[in-house]
Design a protein around this motif. Structure first.
Motif, PDB file in Angstrom:
ATOM      1  N   GLN A 128     -10.794  35.153  28.996  1.00  0.00           N
ATOM      2  CA  GLN A 128      -9.831  35.543  28.673  1.00  0.00           C
ATOM      3  C   GLN A 128     -10.275  37.200  29.077  1.00  0.00           C
ATOM      4  OE1 GLN A 128      -7.938  35.373  24.912  1.00  0.00           O
ATOM      5  NE2 GLN A 128      -6.574  37.014  25.496  1.00  0.00           N
ATOM      6  N   VAL A 153      -4.894  30.607  22.565  1.00  0.00           N
ATOM      7  CA  VAL A 153      -5.038  31.843  22.774  1.00  0.00           C
ATOM      8  C   VAL A 153      -4.312  32.670  21.853  1.00  0.00           C
ATOM      9  CG1 VAL A 153      -4.852  33.793  24.641  1.00  0.00           C
ATOM     10  CG2 VAL A 153      -5.608  31.287  25.226  1.00  0.00           C
ATOM     11  N   LEU A 179      -2.919  32.702  33.969  1.00  0.00           N
ATOM     12  CA  LEU A 179      -4.108  32.779  32.603  1.00  0.00           C
ATOM     13  C   LEU A 179      -5.488  32.969  33.250  1.00  0.00           C
ATOM     14  CD1 LEU A 179      -2.555  29.709  30.972  1.00  0.00           C
ATOM     15  CD2 LEU A 179      -2.457  32.209  30.406  1.00  0.00           C
ATOM     16  N   LEU A 212      -8.792  30.974  32.251  1.00  0.00           N
ATOM     17  CA  LEU A 212      -8.312  30.252  31.168  1.00  0.00           C
ATOM     18  C   LEU A 212      -7.811  28.826  31.908  1.00  0.00           C
ATOM     19  CD1 LEU A 212      -6.664  32.601  28.463  1.00  0.00           C
ATOM     20  CD2 LEU A 212      -8.794  31.607  28.394  1.00  0.00           C
TER      21      LEU A 212
END
Length: 668
Positions: free
Chosen positions: A468, A496, A531, A534
């Motif tokens: 992340q 998350v 993302l 991720l």
């Protein structure tokens, strides 16, 4: 819309009190030129406050003397200030002092000063009305619980009216400096709803307050009692508080008052003393004097700064927000002194607006005694003092926030709950200290159990998932609305954390705060979802294939919703909801648009983007729907609008479509 244009939408202003009809009548009568005694009515809020205060503060009744001495000290400060440009106001009596006395036979206590005094109009205005911003909010919060209400009343500040805790009648003789002796004024009231005003001869300027004690308050008719209260609460007052000496009369077998006087307090400016000579209790009592607050402060700092500019600062962080905190034009936290001479008590140039909760004193050795507000704005010395004081306040907050002791951590939680929204204003107002302020910010998040704002950016970064590289946040009108936003579904699935920002100031603040510690701040409701790491390659490939499969459906929905949606596209941010609304990266969020409209401000006329969840049964059904396709498409859009807290432009059409579709399904 520029930041300046949108700024007002995030700072609430509590309207100032509108005087009651009694006050309006009193004021018009007060302007009459008369020597006769007049009976005038208290402002309604004064009557309310008197009744509440007498009962709620009875257990701490000795504070009346502190409050009246504090007012007398303020009157002396104001005379010093006005006397800088008009020495005649001193009337050949430049030795400022406060005198306290009592009369056992008459059962009275007197507090006298030779300060600025009051004219007839000022006596009526100051003693008959409350002109505080936020007064209505104050009364709305009173619960009837004496203990809780006592804290609120103390926070509000009662000043002169505290005398009615121990007195059933108060007489005030006063004359403003510069007016002739014949324009003295006597104000008198039993605190029951009205007061009288009459003209008197008063050779000496200043104010004498006489308290006619209630039947059960004889404990205060004592030399020892009054002196102990003065030393406890008012030792820091910078001018002498004097009382006549008492001596034991052996013949009468009792104490008698002599003509000699003695000074009860140290009579030196507390901030000018060495820190080692000042007790924590004295610091607290001085805070209560300068702030008119009954509670102790959360923390304070006392420093003597030397260098190009020499000044002393004694600054406090209160434990509770004042009722006028959201009035950005109401600034009375910092008292300015020059070489221990009072200059003004609302020196806004010495502290930035976002730190307006700070209370205290700044005493400069460099500014001229006749300094004006205009000069304060232009002075390089003032700029240095402002920068130094700003850093000192931020240091105080950092010490609380970063302290390992639980008691200090709890103090920062208290500070944040009371003043956090105001501190957030500093992100846009103080570019120099933006990074320091950002470290002090706290938010709720998807990992907090309730709406308590306890998560810092550093906390968030410490919990980021592997791969992340962004700080994700969601905005909303409330904690519940933000936490239940459909935009969070994919983040829950992947574990998350998302910060939840629900204060009105947040949207404005985020226009100035785009990253923290190299991590980009990213709204979950803006732009296309990215993302980054991720999301693995297999997921990305599957998403591309799905977008191709739904190409025709998306095109058809664009046509059906052309008057509502800027665009329609497939999304993979949803796991449970059929659709959601997003905006482009550089457009105002839906939450901000609603706030602007609610405040009566113009907002850009833009349409949101509808994103559909290809895995949801309703969206899958739309691929094969013909007869009612437009109705289904509009319902999906309207549902998405409601889910993010928006208002439908045509609620009746939504209800009609929904009913028809439900009836159609029931008939099958």
């Amino acid at each position: 819309m520029t930041a300046d244009q949108s700024r007002l939408e995030f700072t609430r202003t509590i309207p100032t009190l509108t005087a009651s009809s009694n006050h309006d009548q009193s004021h018009s009568e007060a302007t009459m030129t008369t020597t006769e005694k007049q009976t005038l009515g208290f402002q309604t809020e004064v009557t309310q406050l008197l009744q509440l205060m007498i009962h709620s503060l009875y257990s701490n009744k000795e504070i009346f003397l502190r409050e009246l001495i504090s007012n007398a000290s303020d009157a002396a400060d104001k005379l010093r200030f006005e006397g800088i440009n008009n020495a005649a106001l001193y009337e050949e009596d430049s030795e400022l002092k406060i005198t306290v006395g009592f009369d056992k036979t008459a059962r009275t206590i007197t507090i006298a000063d030779n300060g600025i005094g009051m004219s007839r109009e000022e006596a009526i205005a100051h003693l008959g009305t409350i002109a505080k911003s936020g007064t209505k909010d104050f009364f709305s919060q009173l619960s009837g619980d004496q203990q809780k209400d006592a804290a609120l009343i103390g926070q509000f500040g009662v000043g002169f009216y505290s005398g009615f805790i121990v007195a059933d009648r108060i007489t005030v003789d006063t004359r403003r400096a510069g007016l002739p002796a014949s324009e003295g004024v006597r104000w008198e009231s039993e605190g029951a709803g009205d007061f009288t005003v009459e003209a008197i001869d008063k050779p000496q300027r200043g104010t004498t307050i006489t308290l006619h004690l209630r039947a059960d308050q004889d404990e205060f008719l004592s030399d020892w009692k009054l002196k102990s209260i003065i030393r406890k609460y008012s030792d820091h007052i910078s001018l002498p508080i004097q009382m006549q000496k008492e001596e034991w009369d052996e013949e009468k077998k009792e104490s008698v008052v002599t003509t000699d006087v003695e000074t009860i307090n140290q009579a030196s400016a507390l901030w000018a003393r060495n820190r080692n000579e000042i007790t924590p209790e004295q610091y607290v009592e001085f805070y209560k004097h300068v702030s008119h607050d009954f509670e102790a402060p959360l923390t304070y700092t006392h420093n003597r700064v030397e260098g190009r500019s020499e000044y002393t600062q004694l600054l406090y962080i209160p434990a509770r927000a004042p009722f006028d905190l959201w009035d950005r034009n109401k600034r009375g936290g910092i008292k300015l002194y020059v070489k221990r001479v009072f200059i003004m008590d609302d020196a806004e140039q010495l502290m930035p607006v976002y730190l307006r909760f700070t209370k205290g004193v700044i005493d400069s050795n460099d500014l001229p005694l006749n300094v004006s507000r205009e000069l304060l704005q232009e002075s390089r010395d003032v700029k240095v003092i402002r920068e130094g004081s700003t850093k000192r306040v931020l240091s105080m907050l950092e010490e609380l926030a970063n302290n390992d002791e639980q008691a200090e951590k709890d103090k920062y939680v208290t500070f944040w709950n009371e003043f956090g929204q105001v501190l957030k204003e500093g992100i846009g107002e103080d570019a120099t200290n933006k990074d320091r302020i950002a470290k002090l910010l706290r938010f709720s998040s998807t990992q907090t159990d309730d709406s308590a704002q306890t998560v810092s950016f550093a906390d968030y970064i410490g919990r980021m998932k592997e791969g992340q590289d962004k700080i994700y946040y969601a905005t909303g009108e409330s904690f519940i609305a933000a936490k239940n936003s459909p935009h969070l579904e994919i983040f829950r699935k992947k574990g998350v954390e998302v910060l939840l920002m629900t204060d009105r100031v947040d949207e404005w603040m985020l226009s100035f705060l785009t990253e923290f510690d190299g991590k980009e701040l990213t709204s979950v409701a803006k732009g296309g979802l990215d993302l980054g790491k991720l999301e693995d390659e297999a997921e990305k490939k599957q998403h591309e294939e799905t977008e191709v499969q739904y190409h025709d459906l998306v095109a058809k929905m664009k046509t059906a919703l052309s008057d509502k949606a800027k665009d329609v596209r497939v999304t993979f941010r949803l796991t449970d909801s059929p659709a959601c609304l997003v905006v482009d990266e550089n457009e105002l969020s839906g939450n901000l648009m609603r706030m602007l409209k609610a405040a009566g401000q113009s907002a850009p006329d833009s349409k949101p983007i509808l994103e559909i969840n290809p895995d949801h049964p309703l969206v899958q059904r739309l691929k094969y729907e013909e007869a009612k396709f437009d109705d289904w498409a509009n319902i999906l859009f309207d549902q998405a609008m409601l889910a993010e807290g928006g208002a439908l432009t045509d609620p009746a059409a939504f209800v009609k479509r929904l009913n028809e579709l439900l009836l159609g399904m029931a008939s099958r």
